[in-house]
Design a protein around this motif. Structure first.
Motif, PDB file in Angstrom:
ATOM      1  N   THR A   1      55.394  -5.491 -83.053  1.00  0.00           N
ATOM      2  CA  THR A   1      54.028  -6.024 -83.044  1.00  0.00           C
ATOM      3  C   THR A   1      53.094  -5.047 -82.337  1.00  0.00           C
ATOM      4  O   THR A   1      51.991  -4.742 -82.820  1.00  0.00           O
TER       5      THR A   1
ATOM      6  N   GLU B   1      48.050  -3.212 -96.978  1.00  0.00           N
ATOM      7  CA  GLU B   1      48.150  -4.297 -95.983  1.00  0.00           C
ATOM      8  C   GLU B   1      48.330  -5.609 -96.728  1.00  0.00           C
ATOM      9  O   GLU B   1      47.478  -6.475 -96.668  1.00  0.00           O
TER      10      GLU B   1
ATOM     11  N   ASP C   1      51.097 -10.234 -92.160  1.00  0.00           N
ATOM     12  CA  ASP C   1      50.555  -9.140 -91.331  1.00  0.00           C
ATOM     13  C   ASP C   1      51.293  -7.819 -91.486  1.00  0.00           C
ATOM     14  O   ASP C   1      50.848  -6.797 -90.960  1.00  0.00           O
TER      15      ASP C   1
END
Ligand SMILES: Cc1cc2nc3c(=O)[nH]c(=O)nc-3n(C[C@H](O)[C@H](O)[C@H](O)COP(=O)(O)OP(=O)(O)OC[C@H]3O[C@@H](n4cnc5c(N)ncnc54)[C@H](O)[C@@H]3O)c2cc1C
Length: 417
Positions: A113, A134, A194
């Protein structure tokens, strides 16, 4: 301070970038004539925080035994008369408990992350282009038992802040219509919006160029052979360049030689439990853009990852623990082509697949070595295994903090040796 970074893969180059930003005088040395010509050359392309399940988990020993004599198995352990391979294998077994697996997942999600945020910031700062997308990562399952087994790691990841959602097959096809021809085989999936994808080689080479513009010196075509030391300090690195031996001197040193970090560390009497896990990839031109995927995919049964890189598709996977050989095994490459073509027949010119192989620098826990070694001026940033692209920016930013004597902004057990 003068810092010599050994290795110009994605880990070494990102390390050089963050160190020069701190104002250090950085030099990078590599045996190749450019950056990213070894393991960072044609990997799976995934920036996958969600792919944090380590190979070592409670179900791994039985699976590996089953795969032991299957030539196209996703993970192949070929026992050799190699003390380091056995030592790695035994340590791998000790990492297979639920408690160790949960701890390792936590380490990898936290680092992943943090790393993805660092990558995003670096991209915004530099404007580097590397065919990145993305669009998340969709992990699909074609086996009920494996899908059931995915619920718990997905829950752990959600608890850790990585939003890996469990979805059904219809939703998977809705998110990535290129999976429509394989709809009937898919029993379920997970999706992490994400996550990202992109070409690690393009990124590394573009960043190396930015490093050079910022004053980093590159010494290519130069093999690191050994070290000069006095007590707990490194005095220099002995290298071979165009047939001439010489010693490169610096104030501090960073070891980022991928699988070869372990070999060089032994010269210092230091044991790094890193063993090469050979993997393969195929790169295929897109034939029909409508039928080709954009969302990065993971095929759980075959342990393959798929990334769209502009007008190319990359499919990568398999792991062979068989020493340092980079011999390309056609059977394993063809198994990747066969599976990908079965899943998305119209997507690519599958008969034009380019084959590649690379050595993942793998630790038994899948967690890399990042930190200071017991030599006062030698740092480690190595052993990133299956996730070196994902973890590169975070590991490098954290190492630059460690060099400054600052605490990195990520909860992670930084371990030197
Ligand atoms: C098939 C496959 C698929 C993968 N897919 C993904 C993915 O989708 N996502 C992800 O995050 N990761 C993925 N990975 C893992 C990732 O590619 C690696 O973790 C990463 O590239 C390791 O980077 P590195 O800089 O440590 O090593 P490398 O890229 O190997 O760099 C090490 C450098 O050290 C140099 N070197 C070595 N020995 C010496 C020496 N003695 N003297 C001088 N130079 C030397 C080499 O030339 C090389 O440039 C994949 C790997 C493989 C093999």
């Amino acid at each position: 301070m003068r810092i010599l970074v050994m290795g110009a893969g994605v880990v070494g180059i990102t390390t050089a970038w963050y160190l020069q930003k701190q104002g250090h005088e950085v030099t990078v040395v590599d045996r190749q004539n450019h950056s990213a010509l070894e393991t960072s050359y044609a990997n799976g392309g995934q920036i996958s925080v969600s792919h944090a399940e380590p190979w070592a988990n409670p179900s791994a020993p039985a699976k590996i035994l089953k795969w032991l004599f299957k030539p196209d198995a996703p993970l192949l352990y070929r026992p050799k008369a190699d003390l380091y391979q056995w030592r790695w294998g035994l340590s791998f077994l000790t990492q297979c408990t639920s408690a160790k697996a949960a701890h390792n997942i936590r380490q990898m999600v936290n680092l992943g992350t943090y790393s993805r945020c660092q990558l995003q910031a670096l991209r915004a700062e530099t404007g580097i282009e590397y065919d990145h997308l993305e669009k998340g990562i969709l992990h699909f399952y074609t086996n009920e038992a494996e899908f059931d087994g995915a619920q718990e790691p997905a829950r752990i990841m959600r608890d850790l802040g990585c939003d890996r959602q469990v979805i059904d097959a219809d939703r998977a096809v809705e998110l990535e219509p290129a999976l429509a021809p394989a709809r009937d085989r898919i029993v379920g999936a997970t999706y992490t919006a994400d996550d990202e994808s992109g070409d690690a080689r393009k990124f590394t080479q573009a960043l190396a160029e930015r490093c050079q513009q910022a004053g980093v010196e590159f010494i290519y075509g130069t093999e690191v052979l050994d070290f000069e030391r006095a007590g707990d300090r490194i005095l220099g690195v002995r290298v071979l360049q165009e047939g001439r031996h010489q010693t490169l001197r610096s104030d501090s040193y960073v070891l980022s030689l991928g699988s070869f970090s372990a070999v060089l560390a032994r010269k210092l009497g230091m044991f790094l439990n890193i063993y090469p896990a050979k993997g393969y990839s195929i790169t295929v031109p897109v034939k029909n853009p409508e039928a080709a995927f954009n969302v990065s995919l993971t095929d759980d049964e075959y342990k393959l990852v798929y990334s769209r890189l502009g007008d190319r598709m990359r499919v990568a996977g398999t792991a062979e623990l068989n020493g340092y050989t980079r011999t390309l095994n056609e059977t394993r490459c063809r198994a990747i082509v066969r599976r990908a073509a079965e899943m998305m027949p119209e997507a690519g010119y599958w008969d034009q697949a380019e084959f590649w192989t690379g050595l993942r620098p793998t630790t038994p826990s899948n967690v890399p070595y990042i930190g200071k070694s017991h030599f006062t001026n030698l740092y480690l940033n190595t052993g990133h295994g299956t996730l070196g692209w994902t973890h590169s920016c975070g590991s490098a930013a954290a190492l630059a903090d460690i060099v400054e004597g600052r605490r990195p902004g990520v909860e992670f057990t930084f371990s030197g040796v």
